[in-house]
Scaffold this motif. Structure first.
Motif, PDB file in Angstrom:
ATOM      1  N   THR A  57      15.100   6.231  32.223  1.00  8.65           N
ATOM      2  CA  THR A  57      15.008   6.495  33.662  1.00  8.65           C
ATOM      3  C   THR A  57      16.055   7.473  34.188  1.00  8.65           C
ATOM      4  N   THR A  58      17.060   7.795  33.391  1.00 10.69           N
ATOM      5  CA  THR A  58      18.064   8.770  33.845  1.00 10.69           C
ATOM      6  C   THR A  58      18.425   9.723  32.707  1.00 10.69           C
ATOM      7  N   GLY A  59      18.949  10.876  33.110  1.00  9.56           N
ATOM      8  CA  GLY A  59      19.409  11.839  32.120  1.00  9.56           C
ATOM      9  C   GLY A  59      20.623  11.322  31.368  1.00  9.56           C
ATOM     10  N   THR A  60      21.456  10.568  32.043  1.00 12.72           N
ATOM     11  CA  THR A  60      22.632   9.983  31.392  1.00 12.72           C
ATOM     12  C   THR A  60      22.199   9.047  30.267  1.00 12.72           C
ATOM     13  N   ALA A  61      21.189   8.213  30.539  1.00 14.99           N
ATOM     14  CA  ALA A  61      20.695   7.298  29.502  1.00 14.99           C
ATOM     15  C   ALA A  61      20.112   8.099  28.339  1.00 14.99           C
ATOM     16  N   ALA A  62      19.365   9.148  28.650  1.00 13.38           N
ATOM     17  CA  ALA A  62      18.771   9.960  27.577  1.00 13.38           C
ATOM     18  C   ALA A  62      19.870  10.540  26.685  1.00 13.38           C
ATOM     19  N   ASN A  63      20.873  11.135  27.320  1.00 12.59           N
ATOM     20  CA  ASN A  63      21.950  11.755  26.532  1.00 12.59           C
ATOM     21  C   ASN A  63      22.725  10.712  25.724  1.00 12.59           C
ATOM     22  N   ALA A  64      23.116   9.638  26.395  1.00 15.49           N
ATOM     23  CA  ALA A  64      23.976   8.642  25.737  1.00 15.49           C
ATOM     24  C   ALA A  64      23.247   7.998  24.551  1.00 15.49           C
ATOM     25  N   SER A  83      30.531  20.257  29.799  1.00 19.68           N
ATOM     26  CA  SER A  83      29.177  19.696  29.712  1.00 19.68           C
ATOM     27  C   SER A  83      29.056  18.416  30.543  1.00 19.68           C
ATOM     28  N   HIS A  84      27.834  18.149  30.958  1.00 23.85           N
ATOM     29  CA  HIS A  84      27.543  16.952  31.746  1.00 23.85           C
ATOM     30  C   HIS A  84      27.965  15.702  30.977  1.00 23.85           C
ATOM     31  N   ILE A  85      27.751  15.698  29.659  1.00 21.44           N
ATOM     32  CA  ILE A  85      28.061  14.486  28.883  1.00 21.44           C
ATOM     33  C   ILE A  85      29.560  14.173  28.908  1.00 21.44           C
ATOM     34  N   ASP A  88      30.403  14.213  33.571  1.00 23.12           N
ATOM     35  CA  ASP A  88      29.624  13.617  34.666  1.00 23.12           C
ATOM     36  C   ASP A  88      28.862  12.356  34.280  1.00 23.12           C
ATOM     37  N   GLU A  89      29.226  11.721  33.181  1.00 22.19           N
ATOM     38  CA  GLU A  89      28.446  10.546  32.788  1.00 22.19           C
ATOM     39  C   GLU A  89      29.328   9.314  32.615  1.00 22.19           C
ATOM     40  N   CYS A  90      30.509   9.365  33.213  1.00 22.61           N
ATOM     41  CA  CYS A  90      31.380   8.185  33.280  1.00 22.61           C
ATOM     42  C   CYS A  90      31.625   7.555  31.904  1.00 22.61           C
ATOM     43  N   ILE A 138      24.318  20.810  23.135  1.00 26.76           N
ATOM     44  CA  ILE A 138      24.340  21.928  24.094  1.00 26.76           C
ATOM     45  C   ILE A 138      23.443  21.573  25.277  1.00 26.76           C
ATOM     46  N   SER A 139      23.707  22.210  26.415  1.00 24.30           N
ATOM     47  CA  SER A 139      22.847  22.021  27.594  1.00 24.30           C
ATOM     48  C   SER A 139      22.014  23.274  27.787  1.00 24.30           C
ATOM     49  N   GLN A 140      20.728  23.075  28.021  1.00 20.63           N
ATOM     50  CA  GLN A 140      19.800  24.182  28.227  1.00 20.63           C
ATOM     51  C   GLN A 140      18.944  23.815  29.422  1.00 20.63           C
ATOM     52  N   THR A 142      22.485  25.643  31.023  1.00 23.18           N
ATOM     53  CA  THR A 142      23.867  25.165  30.975  1.00 23.18           C
ATOM     54  C   THR A 142      24.352  24.747  32.365  1.00 23.18           C
ATOM     55  N   GLU A 143      25.552  24.221  32.386  1.00 18.13           N
ATOM     56  CA  GLU A 143      26.177  23.798  33.642  1.00 18.13           C
ATOM     57  C   GLU A 143      26.551  24.993  34.516  1.00 18.13           C
ATOM     58  N   CYS A 144      26.496  26.204  33.985  1.00 19.43           N
ATOM     59  CA  CYS A 144      26.704  27.417  34.796  1.00 19.43           C
ATOM     60  C   CYS A 144      25.375  28.114  35.083  1.00 19.43           C
ATOM     61  N   MET A 169      20.067  18.670  22.226  1.00 20.36           N
ATOM     62  CA  MET A 169      19.950  19.531  23.413  1.00 20.36           C
ATOM     63  C   MET A 169      19.781  18.659  24.647  1.00 20.36           C
ATOM     64  N   ASP A 170      20.670  18.878  25.639  1.00 24.35           N
ATOM     65  CA  ASP A 170      20.525  18.222  26.940  1.00 24.35           C
ATOM     66  C   ASP A 170      19.616  19.118  27.784  1.00 24.35           C
ATOM     67  N   GLY A 171      18.380  18.692  27.927  1.00 24.44           N
ATOM     68  CA  GLY A 171      17.401  19.510  28.663  1.00 24.44           C
ATOM     69  C   GLY A 171      17.113  18.940  30.041  1.00 24.44           C
ATOM     70  N   ALA A 172      18.179  18.622  30.781  1.00 28.52           N
ATOM     71  CA  ALA A 172      17.960  18.126  32.148  1.00 28.52           C
ATOM     72  C   ALA A 172      17.154  19.157  32.951  1.00 28.52           C
ATOM     73  N   ARG A 173      17.387  20.449  32.646  1.00 29.03           N
ATOM     74  CA  ARG A 173      16.618  21.530  33.302  1.00 29.03           C
ATOM     75  C   ARG A 173      15.821  22.297  32.241  1.00 29.03           C
ATOM     76  N   PHE A 174      15.171  21.525  31.379  1.00 24.58           N
ATOM     77  CA  PHE A 174      14.437  22.085  30.239  1.00 24.58           C
ATOM     78  C   PHE A 174      13.382  23.093  30.684  1.00 24.58           C
ATOM     79  N   THR A 202      12.934  14.568  35.932  1.00 31.03           N
ATOM     80  CA  THR A 202      13.237  14.090  37.286  1.00 31.03           C
ATOM     81  C   THR A 202      13.596  15.252  38.206  1.00 31.03           C
ATOM     82  N   LYS A 203      14.470  16.145  37.747  1.00 25.38           N
ATOM     83  CA  LYS A 203      14.923  17.228  38.631  1.00 25.38           C
ATOM     84  C   LYS A 203      13.789  18.173  39.000  1.00 25.38           C
ATOM     85  N   ASN A 204      12.768  18.229  38.154  1.00 33.06           N
ATOM     86  CA  ASN A 204      11.709  19.222  38.345  1.00 33.06           C
ATOM     87  C   ASN A 204      10.422  18.594  38.887  1.00 33.06           C
TER      88      ASN A 204
HETATM   89  C1  LIG Z   1      23.173  19.126  32.598  1.00 30.48           C
HETATM   90  C2  LIG Z   1      22.758  17.764  33.074  1.00 30.48           C
HETATM   91  N1  LIG Z   1      22.485  16.807  32.165  1.00 30.48           N
HETATM   92  C3  LIG Z   1      22.046  15.595  32.536  1.00 30.48           C
HETATM   93  C4  LIG Z   1      21.866  15.276  33.863  1.00 30.48           C
HETATM   94  C5  LIG Z   1      21.243  13.948  34.191  1.00 30.48           C
HETATM   95  O1  LIG Z   1      21.951  13.126  34.959  1.00 30.48           O
HETATM   96  P1  LIG Z   1      21.407  11.799  35.677  1.00 30.48           P
HETATM   97  O2  LIG Z   1      21.932  10.677  34.868  1.00 30.48           O
HETATM   98  O3  LIG Z   1      21.992  11.886  37.013  1.00 30.48           O
HETATM   99  O4  LIG Z   1      19.909  11.797  35.676  1.00 30.48           O
HETATM  100  C6  LIG Z   1      22.186  16.210  34.854  1.00 30.48           C
HETATM  101  C7  LIG Z   1      22.088  15.869  36.291  1.00 30.48           C
HETATM  102  O5  LIG Z   1      22.821  16.329  37.124  1.00 30.48           O
HETATM  103  C8  LIG Z   1      22.627  17.498  34.444  1.00 30.48           C
HETATM  104  O6  LIG Z   1      22.918  18.452  35.350  1.00 30.48           O
END
Ligand SMILES: Cc1ncc(COP(=O)(O)O)c(C=O)c1O
Length: 358
Positions: A57-64, A83-85, A88-90, A138-140, A142-144, A169-174, A202-204
């Motif tokens: 349900t979240t990108g954080t869960a997917a990555n972790a 990187s988000h991981i 931004d993922e506590c 990697i994020s694709q 990226t954070e920039c 690959m972190d494809g939050a914005r795949f 989710t973002k898209n």
């Molecule tokens: C690069 C990146 N990865 C993952 C996420 C997913 O985060 P969330 O756990 O908020 O869905 C985000 C959201 O901001 C992001 O920008």
């Protein structure tokens, strides 16, 4: 006008309609339903090979959870230092990896360079006292807001193979990345050596639907149990799957990303054409990072435009943010309207005009 992120809007209409269609009647719980089976098969079609798919349900869960599959508790996961991981993922990746660490490397525009990663890996001491590298993430995009080209992903994939690392690959914005590069999902991932993907939706346009897509079948082993232990096996799983059904139907996901990226280009070009404004990094997906004179920043904020200040850590060595400037991030979503972008440009232009007149 809210440009703070692409998750400040709700879900798009086709996704909600698919949810409403899936809502009626009784179906098997915990992913045993027909919609879930259909959507998982659709992922294999989209990626042009058999893939294992786990909905979360979240990108954080997917990555972790993806990283926990790839890295043992004594391992290192190499990633960009912004990187988000890591930022931004506590600590969720480290928590689910049970002691493994993230090693953040620098790189312009939030991108990792294959040679720099290889040099870092070669320089690591190889003794039982040191944590061995086990994955690269990697994020694709990226954070920039920049993109890895296919040859850059392939080069990183080769480094992973040479050093025995799994490639995440972190494809939050795949999809934003995909439509900009104009390639297929397969080309942007496993064909360049990616082993496991956090597929963001989710973002898209989705409500809350992300998927872990596994190309290296060894990494799928036990992932269902990891998801369950993380509370990520949704009992009414059909309502997660249905979001993907609405998302994929009629290439709605592509349309949403093209809309967002197109307006990001409009915003970027409009801002860069104004005197005294420049872009920190090229706009390659749906995020715009202008360096604004403080007067413009103040005028936009006074008009109620929302966006975030951004770090200058990944600027090229030749670029600096001046004392009377500020680096910020605008994110354009599938629901942003052209008039909102034009309004931002008007406010910026007027502020610069007033400043010049003073
Ligand atoms: C690069 C990146 N990865 C993952 C996420 C997913 O985060 P969330 O756990 O908020 O869905 C985000 C959201 O901001 C992001 O920008």
């Amino acid at each position: 006008m809210n440009f703070a992120s692409d998750n400040i809007v709700g879900a798009s209409a086709p996704v909600l309609e698919a949810l409403a269609r899936a809502n009626g009647g009784a179906m098997a719980a915990y992913g045993g339903d027909e919609i879930t089976k259909r959507v998982k098969a659709r992922f294999s079609e989209i990626f042009e090979r058999d893939v294992s798919v786990f909905f979360v349900t979240t990108g954080t869960a997917a990555n972790a959870l993806a990283l926990a599959s790839a890295v043992p508790p004594w391992g290192l996961c190499v990633c960009h230092r912004e990187s988000h991981i890591i930022d931004d993922e506590c600590g969720a990746p480290e928590f689910f990896m049970h002691g493994a660490k993230l090693a953040g490397l620098p790189g312009v525009a939030a991108k990792l360079d294959a040679q720099a990663v290889a040099a870092y890996l070669q320089g690591l001491p190889k003794a039982v006292k040191q944590m061995p590298p086990k994955a690269l993430s990697i994020s694709q995009a990226t954070e920039c807001g920049t993109l890895y080209r296919l040859d850059e992903i392939a080069a990183l994939g080769r480094v992973c193979r040479e050093h025995g690392l799994s490639f995440h690959m972190d494809g939050a914005r795949f999809t934003n990345a995909l439509v900009s590069l104009g390639c297929t999902p397969a080309e942007m991932t496993w064909k360049q050596g990616v082993d496991i993907l956090s597929f963001g939706a989710t973002k898209n346009g989705c409500l809350m639907a992300e998927a872990i897509v596994v190309f290296d079948s060894a990494l799928a082993e036990g992932l269902d149990y990891r998801c369950k232990r993380a509370g990520q096996i949704v009992s009414k799983g059909r309502l997660i799957a249905a979001q993907f059904e609405g998302y994929f139907a009629g290439d709605h996901w592509y349309a949403n990303a093209r809309h967002a990226n197109g307006l990001a280009q409009r915003l970027a070009a409009g801002l860069a054409a104004l005197p005294g404004i420049r872009l920190a990094w090229p706009t390659e997906a749906n995020e715009v990072f202008p360096i604004l004179p403080k007067a413009v920043d103040q005028a936009l904020r006074a008009a109620g435009v929302l966006y975030h200040p951004w770090t200058d850590l990944s600027l090229p060595a030749t670029e600096r943010v001046g004392a009377d400037e500020t680096l910020v991030r605008f994110v354009v979503s599938f629901a942003t309207e052209e008039a909102q972008v034009d309004k931002v440009l008007d406010i910026a232009k007027s502020a610069l005009g007033r400043q010049a007149a003073e």
